[in-house]
Design an enzyme around this catalytic site. Sequence first.
Site, short mmCIF file in Angstrom:
data_model
loop_
_atom_site.label_atom_id
_atom_site.label_comp_id
_atom_site.label_asym_id
_atom_site.label_seq_id
_atom_site.Cartn_x
_atom_site.Cartn_y
_atom_site.Cartn_z
N ASP A 1 11.55 12.25 -10.32
CA ASP A 1 11.31 11.17 -11.28
C ASP A 1 11.65 11.67 -12.68
O ASP A 1 12.08 12.81 -12.86
CB ASP A 1 9.87 10.64 -11.19
CG ASP A 1 9.82 9.13 -11.46
OD1 ASP A 1 10.28 8.72 -12.54
OD2 ASP A 1 9.35 8.38 -10.58
N HIS B 1 14.79 6.38 -13.16
CA HIS B 1 13.81 7.43 -12.84
C HIS B 1 14.50 8.78 -12.61
O HIS B 1 14.10 9.55 -11.74
CB HIS B 1 12.98 7.03 -11.61
CG HIS B 1 12.00 5.92 -11.88
ND1 HIS B 1 10.79 6.14 -12.49
CD2 HIS B 1 12.09 4.58 -11.65
CE1 HIS B 1 10.15 4.96 -12.60
NE2 HIS B 1 10.91 4.02 -12.11
N GLU C 1 12.85 -0.19 -11.19
CA GLU C 1 12.68 -0.02 -12.63
C GLU C 1 13.86 0.67 -13.30
O GLU C 1 13.74 1.78 -13.82
CB GLU C 1 11.38 0.76 -12.90
CG GLU C 1 10.16 0.00 -12.40
CD GLU C 1 8.86 0.78 -12.55
OE1 GLU C 1 7.83 0.15 -12.81
OE2 GLU C 1 8.86 2.02 -12.39
N TRP D 1 7.03 -3.93 -3.22
CA TRP D 1 5.95 -3.29 -3.98
C TRP D 1 5.36 -4.20 -5.05
O TRP D 1 4.27 -3.96 -5.53
CB TRP D 1 6.43 -1.99 -4.63
CG TRP D 1 7.33 -2.14 -5.83
CD1 TRP D 1 8.68 -2.28 -5.82
CD2 TRP D 1 6.95 -2.15 -7.21
NE1 TRP D 1 9.16 -2.38 -7.09
CE2 TRP D 1 8.12 -2.29 -7.96
CE3 TRP D 1 5.72 -2.04 -7.87
CZ2 TRP D 1 8.13 -2.35 -9.36
CZ3 TRP D 1 5.71 -2.09 -9.26
CH2 TRP D 1 6.91 -2.24 -10.00
N TYR E 1 -1.86 -0.08 -3.98
CA TYR E 1 -1.64 1.00 -4.95
C TYR E 1 -2.98 1.69 -5.23
O TYR E 1 -3.86 1.15 -5.92
CB TYR E 1 -1.03 0.45 -6.25
CG TYR E 1 0.48 0.44 -6.25
CD1 TYR E 1 1.20 0.37 -5.05
CD2 TYR E 1 1.21 0.52 -7.45
CE1 TYR E 1 2.60 0.36 -5.06
CE2 TYR E 1 2.60 0.51 -7.45
CZ TYR E 1 3.29 0.43 -6.25
OH TYR E 1 4.66 0.43 -6.25
N TRP F 1 0.43 7.06 -6.69
CA TRP F 1 1.18 7.52 -7.87
C TRP F 1 0.25 8.44 -8.65
O TRP F 1 -0.98 8.23 -8.66
CB TRP F 1 1.62 6.33 -8.71
CG TRP F 1 2.46 5.36 -7.94
CD1 TRP F 1 2.07 4.14 -7.46
CD2 TRP F 1 3.83 5.51 -7.55
NE1 TRP F 1 3.11 3.53 -6.79
CE2 TRP F 1 4.20 4.35 -6.83
CE3 TRP F 1 4.79 6.51 -7.73
CZ2 TRP F 1 5.47 4.17 -6.30
CZ3 TRP F 1 6.06 6.33 -7.20
CH2 TRP F 1 6.39 5.17 -6.50
C1 ACM Z 1 7.17 1.22 -8.33
O1 ACM Z 1 5.94 1.11 -8.44
N1 ACM Z 1 7.94 1.31 -9.39
C2 ACM Z 1 7.81 1.25 -7.04
#
Ligand code: ACM
Length: 511
Positions: free
Chosen positions: A164, A235, A299, A367, A392, A447
């Site tokens: 990332d 990313h 993103e 997502w 999440y 995350w």
């Molecule tokens: C993400 O949460 N950008 C996959």
Amino acid sequence: MIIPAPAVCIRRPGEFALPSAVHLTADPGAEPAAELLALYLRRPRTTDGPQIRLAFSAEITGPESYQLEIAPERVDLVAGKLGGLLRGVQTLRQLLPAHALSDGAAADHTWRWPAVSITDGPLLGWRGVLLDVARHFMPLDFLYRFIDQAAFHKLNVVHLHLTDDQGWRIEIDGRPRLTEIGAWRVGSMHGHPDTGWIDDIPHGGFYTQEELRALDRFAAARGVTLIPEIDMPGHMRAAIAAYPELGNDPARPLTVWNRWGVSADILGVHDQALEFCRDVLEQTVGVFASPVIHIGGDECPTGRWSTSPAAAERVRELGLQRPEQLHGWFLEQMCGHLAKLGRRAICWDETGHSASEAPKGAIVAAWRDAEHGVAAVRRGRQVLMTPHLTTYLDYPQTNNAHEHRGHPGFVTTLEDVYRWDPLAGGLPAVEPGGEAPGVLGTQASLWTEHAPTTDHVLHQAYPRLCALAERAWSGSPAAYTDFTRRLAGHEQRLRALDAWRSTIWTDVHAH
Ligand code: ACM
């Protein structure tokens, strides 16, 4: 009783007392499951005494289904495939006394299994968890434990988010700067990008290919597929910091990012950038046996392409209308490359700011809101349901002040995770490998922007990951109360596995 709850479980009279050496027998092909069970039982094997038999039966269909009969004088674990035996081994493991699960447990002679008849198999074929090791590097020994704990809950996918903006974590031969430069940042952000502050504590780390290969074998021995993610073409700032020529303006050097959020700096679309991604994917495929490889796609603001002469040239050459369309094109190139390598791509669902969608043949990981996943199934796609509001686990689980800060702005409770239906609206469940549109399964995401340590990760994971595992294996929303009752006993198992960091009961009592 165990988590995830089996489809059918009948308690029988009596118990099976484990002797100091176990008489494990395995049909041809079942030996890997017997070895795993012997490891968990912490005792040598013998050829006499009460039998624990691992066997195949063509009558049991389903790659992960199994039947388990524990009687006072013998144990029979039967499945159609090795995958079913491996799930049954985890059932046997959960049925041990909780203290038997801890690293330091002495293999004393008093462990007993309750006599039971279990018939079991999963609702969904893909039951996963993502761990982001890019935002915060997680030590290798933790990854081993995390994978084993996932297997304990009959999850069968651990998705490693390896690259990332904030760090590159996989060694790539011939591109040493990725890990010399790209794996390290000078500081980290605390809090939300709009309001956070940045420390000056260097952070980083990476895994060698040999380390990841061994990890992949460890996961496979537990019936867990490790899915690597190389996130592109956004990313990618850590890679561009290592090799500025991969970006859109080599004259503007970048550092590995010390902030959270979505970076405007993305890969270029010139041959060198594409060749880089192909090489990285080829080496990744050489490390991970997974038939599916994640190429991100999320993103990716395309502003840098709007001002890049190389991107303008690419738009002209391809006959596109706008630079945004390069995003879908880029991912198509990589899906095609993976197909040549015999692997299938998975992409995040927003793929294609050009209103295109994930390239044909790729799995869509939904997502954002679940509706995006539903719509993708309706358009004929195979979808992994991972909508942020219910899966999440970086979001906090309560609003309480003492709760560990997670990703600000949302709350995802244990009940939210449990009650959400991955097949809402009557969507069909499908197996990976085929082409039939439907839902492959579901996955939680950890995350780590706001989970800098392994303790934070475990705090965010358990018990919500238990809820996701049960929902994906056997759950119906109505079973939630029963699940929370079983969770109290399951906590003892998670404590023995050194996985319990939750303050959930404090939170419940505080209300
Ligand atoms: C993400 O949460 N950008 C996959």
